[in-house]
Design a protein around this motif. Structure first.
Motif, PDB file in Angstrom:
ATOM      1  N   UNK A  43       6.065  14.127  -5.928  1.00 13.47           N
ATOM      2  CA  UNK A  43       4.798  13.389  -6.008  1.00 13.47           C
ATOM      3  C   UNK A  43       3.649  14.163  -5.391  1.00 13.47           C
ATOM      4  N   UNK A  44       3.810  15.500  -5.288  1.00 14.42           N
ATOM      5  CA  UNK A  44       2.792  16.342  -4.658  1.00 14.42           C
ATOM      6  C   UNK A  44       2.087  17.223  -5.677  1.00 14.42           C
ATOM      7  N   UNK A  45       0.824  17.481  -5.430  1.00 15.38           N
ATOM      8  CA  UNK A  45       0.097  18.483  -6.202  1.00 15.38           C
ATOM      9  C   UNK A  45       0.435  19.861  -5.645  1.00 15.38           C
ATOM     10  N   UNK A  46       0.139  20.905  -6.403  1.00 16.16           N
ATOM     11  CA  UNK A  46       0.447  22.267  -5.967  1.00 16.16           C
ATOM     12  C   UNK A  46      -0.296  22.639  -4.681  1.00 16.16           C
ATOM     13  N   UNK A  47      -1.531  22.173  -4.546  1.00 16.71           N
ATOM     14  CA  UNK A  47      -2.310  22.498  -3.345  1.00 16.71           C
ATOM     15  C   UNK A  47      -1.681  21.896  -2.094  1.00 16.71           C
ATOM     16  N   UNK A  48      -1.122  20.702  -2.213  1.00 12.76           N
ATOM     17  CA  UNK A  48      -0.455  20.070  -1.072  1.00 12.76           C
ATOM     18  C   UNK A  48       0.834  20.807  -0.734  1.00 12.76           C
TER      19      UNK A  48
ATOM     20  N   UNK B 160       0.840  -1.194   0.000  1.00  8.05           N
ATOM     21  CA  UNK B 160       0.000   0.000   0.000  1.00  8.05           C
ATOM     22  C   UNK B 160       0.876   1.246   0.000  1.00  8.05           C
ATOM     23  N   UNK B 161       0.316   2.368  -0.429  1.00  5.90           N
ATOM     24  CA  UNK B 161       1.054   3.631  -0.440  1.00  5.90           C
ATOM     25  C   UNK B 161       0.352   4.645   0.460  1.00  5.90           C
ATOM     26  N   UNK B 162       1.124   5.557   1.034  1.00  5.05           N
ATOM     27  CA  UNK B 162       0.561   6.603   1.882  1.00  5.05           C
ATOM     28  C   UNK B 162       0.268   7.826   1.015  1.00  5.05           C
ATOM     29  N   UNK B 163      -0.929   8.375   1.149  1.00  5.19           N
ATOM     30  CA  UNK B 163      -1.345   9.530   0.350  1.00  5.19           C
ATOM     31  C   UNK B 163      -1.982  10.574   1.263  1.00  5.19           C
TER      32      UNK B 163
ATOM     33  N   UNK C  60      -4.957  13.659  -6.491  1.00  4.56           N
ATOM     34  CA  UNK C  60      -3.770  13.234  -7.233  1.00  4.56           C
ATOM     35  C   UNK C  60      -2.943  12.194  -6.476  1.00  4.56           C
ATOM     36  N   UNK C  61      -3.479  11.632  -5.414  1.00  5.94           N
ATOM     37  CA  UNK C  61      -2.737  10.655  -4.598  1.00  5.94           C
ATOM     38  C   UNK C  61      -1.389  11.208  -4.161  1.00  5.94           C
ATOM     39  N   UNK C  62      -1.355  12.472  -3.773  1.00  8.66           N
ATOM     40  CA  UNK C  62      -0.099  13.133  -3.427  1.00  8.66           C
ATOM     41  C   UNK C  62       0.596  12.464  -2.248  1.00  8.66           C
ATOM     42  N   UNK C  63       1.920  12.403  -2.357  1.00 12.32           N
ATOM     43  CA  UNK C  63       2.748  11.908  -1.262  1.00 12.32           C
ATOM     44  C   UNK C  63       2.880  13.028  -0.228  1.00 12.32           C
ATOM     45  N   UNK C  64       2.830  12.718   1.066  1.00 13.37           N
ATOM     46  CA  UNK C  64       2.873  13.778   2.079  1.00 13.37           C
ATOM     47  C   UNK C  64       4.241  14.414   2.295  1.00 13.37           C
TER      48      UNK C  64
ATOM     49  N   UNK D  25      -1.636  17.952   7.428  1.00 20.70           N
ATOM     50  CA  UNK D  25      -2.330  17.157   6.412  1.00 20.70           C
ATOM     51  C   UNK D  25      -2.644  15.772   6.950  1.00 20.70           C
ATOM     52  N   UNK D  26      -3.872  15.351   6.761  1.00 25.80           N
ATOM     53  CA  UNK D  26      -4.256  13.985   7.133  1.00 25.80           C
ATOM     54  C   UNK D  26      -3.841  13.024   6.019  1.00 25.80           C
TER      55      UNK D  26
END
Length: 357
Positions: A86-91, A68-71, A77-81, A101-102
């Motif tokens: 692997x992040x979107x601009x909003x993240x 599994x992956x953590x998002x 976008x399944x962004x990585x924390x 971030x949860x």
């Protein structure tokens, strides 16, 4: 990172998938998929072969042995924390503003691309009206957003519109999807493993598109009657009682999952000698492979196989295991030669590295 076996996945129990480790007779296809999972930068795989040879079954089954992956929760976008790539601009903005971030663990996404998909469906769309009137970049994510950090599967890839294939290959290579309309631009991460399948009797992919896939696996109908009987019996057992069948293969599934996780961690420590790098390039030169993609993919695939075997130093056997997968689709067609592409690669490999399997 949390590991979960196939029986821990509620969706798998309700809609069971034939276990990856139970598939027999298609070792080349299975190896190509596993190596791309260990190192997605190999560039994906195109699997071409006869109808009814288990291409789709095998491709869908690989997901159940992946960790599994953590998002970031509720991120489209399944962004990585923590990984910026692997992040979107909003993240990114939330992190810069020290907003907590949860996160959650999810199964690696696998998206089937419909043959009739439009460019907007694949790439996403921008709401021009909202952008012009309200000044808001309203973006409706497409399949490339949903498949970020996952696997994108194209069944009958040879029948897909060439323009869409170009878009998918560009995104897979760059790791980003850019949507531009009326001077408005949206960019989001789109890192995924591109897997295609098809029947060559229904048409081949264009050579320039074939070259963009890291690997090419050829699948043929099993001829050995004993193996054919085994495959039929395995399928019958699964259809009769899928839950019991999954329990039988639970340990094998877990073991393969652990091997993949360990290989992913080990990969960055794997090295290949300068001599073997030179030999790889010599083979590509003798086969008159255009460009350098062949050299790069063989190096990556050999390292991935070495990591899969639990070692840190690439040897000749590692190269032997992957070189046909990496080169058979890059050869120039010679109408005067009827020799199979895999044989040509094998013979050149043997002559350069004096290899006897």
């Amino acid at each position: 990172m949390s590991e979960s076996c196939i029986l821990d996945n509620k969706q798998s129990v309700l809609n069971p998938t034939f276990p990856f480790t139970a598939i027999v007779g298609q070792e080349e296809m299975k190896l190509a998929l596993v190596l791309n999972v260990i190192d997605p930068k190999i560039g994906g795989v195109i699997i071409m072969g006869d109808r009814g040879t288990g291409k789709s079954t095998t491709i869908r089954a690989i997901v159940d042995v992946l960790p599994k992956i953590v998002v970031v929760k509720r991120d489209p976008f399944n962004s990585h924390p923590s990984d910026i790539e692997l992040m979107s601009n909003s993240v990114k903005e939330a992190i810069e503003n020290n907003i907590n971030l949860n996160t959650e663990l999810i199964n690696i996404p696998m998206i089937d691309l419909p043959l009739g998909a439009t460019e907007d469906r694949v790439c996403g769309t921008i709401d021009i009206e909202k952008a012009l009137i309200d000044g808001i970049k309203a973006f409706e994510p497409g399949l490339l957003a949903k498949v970020n950090r996952g696997i994108l599967y194209i069944d009958e890839a040879n029948l897909l519109d060439d323009h869409l294939v170009d878009i998918l290959l560009d995104s897979a290579a760059s790791g980003w999807n850019i949507v531009e309309r009326e001077g408005i631009s949206i960019k989001h991460p789109a890192r995924f493993i591109l897997v295609g399948s098809g029947n060559p009797e229904e048409g081949e992919l264009r050579p320039q598109l074939l070259d963009r896939f890291g690997m090419y696996a050829e699948i043929r109908t099993v001829k050995d009657p004993n193996l054919r009987v085994e495959i039929v019996e395995q399928r019958n057992r699964f259809d009769q009682n899928s839950l019991k069948y999954l329990q039988i293969y639970e340990k094998k599934q877990k073991n393969l999952q652990q091997t993949i996780i360990q290989a992913q961690r080990l990969l960055k420590f794997v090295t290949i000698s300068e001599l073997l790098k030179l030999k790889i390039s010599e083979i590509c030169g003798k086969l008159e492979i255009d460009g350098l993609r062949g050299d790069i993919v063989i190096n990556r695939a050999a390292k991935a196989f070495c990591a899969f075997e639990g070692r840190k130093e690439v040897n000749v056997t590692d190269i032997h295991k992957v070189i046909i997968l990496c080169l058979r689709h890059r050869l120039r067609n010679d109408p005067l030669k009827s020799i199979d592409s895999g044989v040509r690669v094998q013979e050149t490999f043997d002559s350069v590295l004096k290899y006897n399997s």
